[in-house]
Every structure is written in structure tokens, then in C-alpha cells.
Motif scaffolding. Sequence first.
Motif, mmCIF file in Angstrom:
data_model
loop_
_atom_site.group_PDB
_atom_site.id
_atom_site.type_symbol
_atom_site.label_atom_id
_atom_site.label_comp_id
_atom_site.label_asym_id
_atom_site.label_seq_id
_atom_site.Cartn_x
_atom_site.Cartn_y
_atom_site.Cartn_z
ATOM 1 N N THR A 39 35.459 31.503 36.087
ATOM 2 C CA THR A 39 35.797 32.925 36.238
ATOM 3 C C THR A 39 34.663 33.900 36.596
ATOM 4 O O THR A 39 34.737 34.988 36.745
ATOM 5 C CB THR A 39 36.533 33.270 35.144
ATOM 6 O OG1 THR A 39 36.039 33.099 33.865
ATOM 7 C CG2 THR A 39 38.067 32.687 35.155
ATOM 8 N N THR A 86 34.185 35.523 39.774
ATOM 9 C CA THR A 86 35.234 36.808 40.071
ATOM 10 C C THR A 86 34.641 37.782 39.265
ATOM 11 O O THR A 86 34.456 39.121 39.540
ATOM 12 C CB THR A 86 36.483 36.422 39.287
ATOM 13 O OG1 THR A 86 37.047 35.154 40.007
ATOM 14 C CG2 THR A 86 37.485 37.659 39.622
ATOM 15 N N HIS A 87 34.233 37.715 37.838
ATOM 16 C CA HIS A 87 33.577 38.659 37.122
ATOM 17 C C HIS A 87 32.425 39.405 37.772
ATOM 18 O O HIS A 87 32.017 40.644 37.779
ATOM 19 C CB HIS A 87 33.427 38.496 35.726
ATOM 20 C CG HIS A 87 34.588 38.215 34.937
ATOM 21 N ND1 HIS A 87 34.947 39.325 34.268
ATOM 22 C CD2 HIS A 87 35.192 37.357 34.541
ATOM 23 C CE1 HIS A 87 36.009 38.862 33.586
ATOM 24 N NE2 HIS A 87 36.197 37.704 33.610
#
Length: 371
Positions: free
Chosen positions: A61, A64-65
Motif C-alpha cells: 500500500t 498508493t499512499h
Amino acid sequence: MAVVTEFCPPYRTGFYEMLADKYEVRIFFCNSKESWRAYGDFDYSELSGYLFRDRYKITPTVFTHLYRFDPDVIVGAPVEGFGGQSSFLYARATNTPFVLWTGEWHLPLTTLRTVTFPLIRRIYMESDAIAVYGPHISDYLVDLGVEEDKISIAWNTVDTGQFSTFNQDRVADLRKEWGIPDDASVALFVGRLVKEKGVKYLLDAYKTARAVSEKPTYLLIVGDGDQRTELTEQVDDDHDVIFTGYINNELLPEYYALADVFVLPSVVTAEFREPWGLVINEAMSSGTAVITTGQVGASCIIDEGKNGFVVPERNEAALADRLAEIFENPTMASEMGVQAKKDSKLYDYERMLDGFDEAVQTAVVRSKNNG
């Protein structure tokens, strides 16, 4: 600025807060450690993921961050962790200036590290800038072929103010608590009781130094680890070698103040070489002389014979000689401690931030020039 790293140890909190005062920064933590949840007054995110091998946690993730945050510059650390590696890949894919923050000056001989070294080497070579703990790491990188002019020293340190003050009454209480006479000289070790810390060499060296000392001496071993049973068996029933177990960080200033000398005898193993050794910063900030080995990164801030001594690793005779010298010369030990405290002020968060600033500026300029 996005900082993508693994953990948040207590000694980083103050620095991250100072970084947040200067930059619009978000810290992305790709790993966690229950005893190191020391988050402070700065913007951060804990990323979920899964443990792949030992401490190598994969947190997909992060991409995405980073996309949502859209930073102007990315700092990634450590080079061997998923945080440093994934943030580098994202930076290259998006043409974002990238700063590698690293303390490594040794390639561990493990399967995982051998397999991932081609990527690690690429990160070294293609980072726009590299912020390192000290000159020993700069030398290591240059030997690997990294351009020296893209390396900045962001001196590794702790909150020196935390260790420069202590409760003198508490120091006296500690002597009573551990049964240490007021006239006894004290050597101190603080750290994990594992083979790479070289504590077994310290125990043997201490026995030799104690045998030639004309005054009572004690050795305090603060910490815990998988070698504790073996080490306690090594000293038999010697009443002057004391294993305290783990001591909370907030209580350590009084232990450093109690000691005449602090010893960090770390050795190189196939898997480990001491990146820095922040306990040396802590001891010096407390006004305690230091003995360490040349295989400790922080040995570069030891001024030989002025604030401490550097001895060869695994050399019990050399370590014993230095211990005996400290034990028999309390005035010298005190003067070295005074100098150590003075010198510790040269390595604070502000100087660390100066190195970061230089690395960020280097990264921005080099990224722009490289198109």
C-alpha cells in the motif's frame, strides 16, 4: 517531503518533529515494533502488510499512499528494507527526487541479502542523493563506486539533552541498590546480549583489569538477549559483575552517570556490522568516557585518549589495558568524561538536520539536471 522507513524508535521522534517544523512532511512506517511505538508531534501513517522473512515486511500500500500524497521529494530508508526499496522504485517511476538514508557499511552474508544486492546496488548508484550516518559509510559507498559529491553526512544521534541531565540522588540510590561501594570504579555496558555485541570479550577483559586494580571495581551489564544465560555462566558467581536485565530508556541517564567508563565491544559477524551505536552518544552526553572497537560506526566520534579509546575487535588484552587505565586513573576518567560531554554537543539533531537539508537540495538539483 515523504519519508518512507521501517520503524519509529524512541531516538528518532525528536528528529522527526524537527524535520516536520521545517518541511511539510509525512512519515510512512512500513513496519512496527511494539516497544518502538514512539510517535510524536508529526504527520505519519502506519502501513499494513505481511511479514515475508524475519523482519522484512512487505507493505504494497506504500505505492498508493505515495501517489495520494504526491511528494516533491522522497526520503527512503533503510536500503535493505521494503520501505527504502519500494520508495526508490516509486521515485524512479514518477521522476521524483530521491534521497537514500542509510547506515549500512557491510553486506550481510545471508540468502535474502545476497539475492537483493543487485537492487541495493542500483539504489546506491541511482539515488539522487544519499544521507549517511557518518564518514565510515561514505567511505564504504565510494568504494562501491558511488559518486562522492552526492553523499551528505547527517550525523546519527539521539536527544542529547535527555542524557545530559540526571538525578544525583538517584545515582547514589543505584549504587546502594546494586551493592556498589562509593569508592568502587564502575564499567558499564548497555545493549542487547547477542554475539555481535562482543560482551564475552568484555567479561574476559574485565577479569584481567580487575586482577591488577588496587581498588574495588564493578561491571554493570544492562540489557537482555539470547546470550544472557551463557554470559552469566561465564562469570560464575562473581559478585562484582552485575546483570541488571532490561532497563527502560528513561532511567538510563543515571546508569551512565554512575559509570566511570562505558564500553561497547561490538564485533563483525557474517550478518552484522554495527552501523553506529547510539549508546555511545548517550554515554558521551552523560559525561562518561567511552571504550569501543573500530567495528562500531560511532567510533569515528571518539577522539583517542581525549574522550575515550578505540581498541581492535576481539582483542581482550587491549580492552583490558584500557579498562585498567581507567580504573587506576579516576582523574583521567573524569576529565575524559567532561570532554565527552562537550564533544557530544557537536552531534545533535540540528547538525543531523543540516545533513538532511544538504541531501535534499542535492537531490532536487541533480534530479532537475538529469531531466
